[in-house]
Write a protein that holds these residues in place. Structure first.
Motif, PDB file in Angstrom:
ATOM      1  N   UNK A  71       0.851  -1.180   0.000  1.00  0.00           N
ATOM      2  CA  UNK A  71       0.000   0.000   0.000  1.00  0.00           C
ATOM      3  C   UNK A  71       0.881   1.223   0.000  1.00  0.00           C
ATOM      4  N   UNK A  72       0.266   2.384   0.130  1.00  0.00           N
ATOM      5  CA  UNK A  72       1.059   3.607   0.159  1.00  0.00           C
ATOM      6  C   UNK A  72       0.201   4.836   0.092  1.00  0.00           C
ATOM      7  N   UNK A  73       0.836   5.951  -0.250  1.00  0.00           N
ATOM      8  CA  UNK A  73       0.131   7.226  -0.347  1.00  0.00           C
ATOM      9  C   UNK A  73      -0.458   7.379  -1.729  1.00  0.00           C
ATOM     10  N   UNK A  74      -1.745   7.655  -1.822  1.00  0.00           N
ATOM     11  CA  UNK A  74      -2.424   7.826  -3.099  1.00  0.00           C
ATOM     12  C   UNK A  74      -2.189   9.254  -3.569  1.00  0.00           C
ATOM     13  N   UNK A  75      -1.424   9.412  -4.655  1.00  0.00           N
ATOM     14  CA  UNK A  75      -1.122  10.736  -5.166  1.00  0.00           C
ATOM     15  C   UNK A  75      -2.284  11.310  -5.952  1.00  0.00           C
ATOM     16  N   UNK A  76      -2.798  10.533  -6.942  1.00  0.00           N
ATOM     17  CA  UNK A  76      -3.854  11.062  -7.795  1.00  0.00           C
ATOM     18  C   UNK A  76      -4.604   9.925  -8.490  1.00  0.00           C
ATOM     19  N   UNK A  77      -5.738  10.285  -9.067  1.00  0.00           N
ATOM     20  CA  UNK A  77      -6.525   9.385  -9.898  1.00  0.00           C
ATOM     21  C   UNK A  77      -6.625   9.993 -11.298  1.00  0.00           C
ATOM     22  N   UNK A  78      -6.529   9.149 -12.312  1.00  0.00           N
ATOM     23  CA  UNK A  78      -6.626   9.591 -13.704  1.00  0.00           C
ATOM     24  C   UNK A  78      -7.686   8.744 -14.391  1.00  0.00           C
ATOM     25  N   UNK A  79      -8.533   9.384 -15.194  1.00  0.00           N
ATOM     26  CA  UNK A  79      -9.499   8.639 -15.987  1.00  0.00           C
ATOM     27  C   UNK A  79      -9.756   9.359 -17.288  1.00  0.00           C
TER      28      UNK A  79
END
Length: 137
Positions: free
Chosen positions: A129-137
């Motif tokens: 797991x880790x730090x979620x930087x961003x989401x792209x769609x």
């Protein structure tokens, strides 16, 4: 600048909205890794590192990242959305079981983990797991 990743995502979002072919931004290792993931996932055409000469004598040349944007055959956007998740004021960390699919699996989440920057699918495969930087769609 307090959040260079957010600045990068905003520059890409604005360039896609304005139908530009490329966008330039100051370089960093994390930005280069995010751009590499965007290229691997098919959201952008390519990435190039540039060296811009210094404006004043005696200064170091600046490193820049040039991202070549990608559009469909009739000019439709390949990147329809970019969303910053973890910010300097509110960090978001998720375990391997908690990484959600973006847009029902059609989008991509970009995480920074102990094993480097990777997509949410790769992180689940590797089991980190880790730090979620961003989401792209």
């Amino acid at each position: 600048m307090t959040d260079p990743i957010s600045d990068m995502l905003t520059r890409i979002r604005n360039a896609v909205t304005a139908k530009h072919t490329r966008v330039d931004m100051p370089a960093s290792k994390l930005k280069a890794e995010i751009a590499r993931i965007l290229q691997d996932e098919g959201y952008i055409q390519g990435v190039r590192m540039l060296e811009v000469p210094a404006e004043k004598a005696g200064r170091q040349p600046r490193q820049m990242i040039r991202i070549f944007l990608k559009y469909g055959p009739h000019g439709e956007k390949v990147i329809s959305g970019l969303e910053r998740i973890s910010r300097p004021g509110r960090r978001v960390y998720l375990g391997v079981e908690e990484v959600p699919p973006v847009l029902g699996g059609l989008g991509t989440s970009i995480l920074t983990t102990s094993r480097g920057v990777m997509t949410g699918r790769e992180a689940k495969k590797v089991g980190v797991g880790g730090e979620v930087l961003c989401n792209v769609w």
